[in-house]
Scaffold this active site. Structure first.
Site, PDB file in Angstrom:
ATOM      1  N   GLU A  64       0.831  -1.204   0.000  1.00  0.00           N
ATOM      2  CA  GLU A  64       0.000   0.000   0.000  1.00  0.00           C
ATOM      3  C   GLU A  64       0.868   1.257   0.000  1.00  0.00           C
ATOM      4  OE1 GLU A  64      -4.008  -0.845   2.342  1.00  0.00           O
ATOM      5  OE2 GLU A  64      -2.241  -1.367   3.535  1.00  0.00           O
TER       6      GLU A  64
ATOM      7  N   TYR B  54     -15.467  26.774  -0.018  1.00  0.00           N
ATOM      8  CA  TYR B  54     -15.336  25.354  -0.357  1.00  0.00           C
ATOM      9  C   TYR B  54     -13.905  25.032  -0.773  1.00  0.00           C
ATOM     10  CZ  TYR B  54     -20.378  25.960  -1.312  1.00  0.00           C
ATOM     11  OH  TYR B  54     -21.708  26.273  -1.254  1.00  0.00           O
TER      12      TYR B  54
ATOM     13  N   LYS C  11     -11.334   3.693   1.797  1.00  0.00           N
ATOM     14  CA  LYS C  11     -10.278   3.044   1.021  1.00  0.00           C
ATOM     15  C   LYS C  11     -11.019   2.209  -0.013  1.00  0.00           C
ATOM     16  CE  LYS C  11      -6.604   1.498   3.092  1.00  0.00           C
ATOM     17  NZ  LYS C  11      -5.585   0.676   3.792  1.00  0.00           N
TER      18      LYS C  11
ATOM     19  N   GLU D 272      -8.291   5.879   9.981  1.00  0.00           N
ATOM     20  CA  GLU D 272      -8.771   6.573  11.174  1.00  0.00           C
ATOM     21  C   GLU D 272      -7.924   7.814  11.442  1.00  0.00           C
ATOM     22  OE1 GLU D 272      -9.822   2.194  11.914  1.00  0.00           O
ATOM     23  OE2 GLU D 272      -8.281   3.314  10.849  1.00  0.00           O
TER      24      GLU D 272
END
Length: 120
Positions: free
Chosen positions: A21, A53, A99, A73
């Site tokens: 990853e 924004y 993910k 997290e």
């Protein structure tokens, strides 16, 4: 409370526990909701009376793309903390980080965490 929402922001990043990853990266999707008072902005039609924004997006993008975390997290927590710190008009923030292709043997659209943090 009024809300500003940014939906399905897509980023390519290198978060995860596994070595692959960190090396190959993958797609992440962030959904964001900030609670703030929008009454004045609605009455004045003036950008100075609301939250940009673009400025909110930039905080999310910087957090997701410029840094590396093992856990989504931690990505969500960092986004929430930075937004609350940077924009005093935000009362609370809800962050969902997905993910899209987690390294799980099975068929699923993604794995996500969703947190909500408020100003004290």
């Amino acid at each position: 409370m009024d809300k500003i929402c940014l939906h399905a922001m897509e980023f390519y990043a290198y978060h995860g526990v596994l070595e692959e990853e960190a090396k190959l990266g993958q797609k992440f999707v962030v959904d964001l909701e900030v609670a703030t008072d929008l009454r004045r902005a609605g009455e004045t039609d003036n950008l100075d009376d609301t939250l940009s924004y673009v400025a909110i997006y930039d905080v999310v993008k910087q957090t997701v793309q410029a840094e590396r975390y093992q856990l989504i997290e931690a990505v969500a927590e960092t986004i929430a903390a930075r937004l609350l710190r940077k924009f005093s008009r935000i009362e609370s923030v809800r962050v969902k980080v997905t993910k899209v292709m987690p390294p799980i043997e099975g068929i699923l659209a993604g794995a996500s965490v969703e947190i909500e943090r408020a100003r004290n």
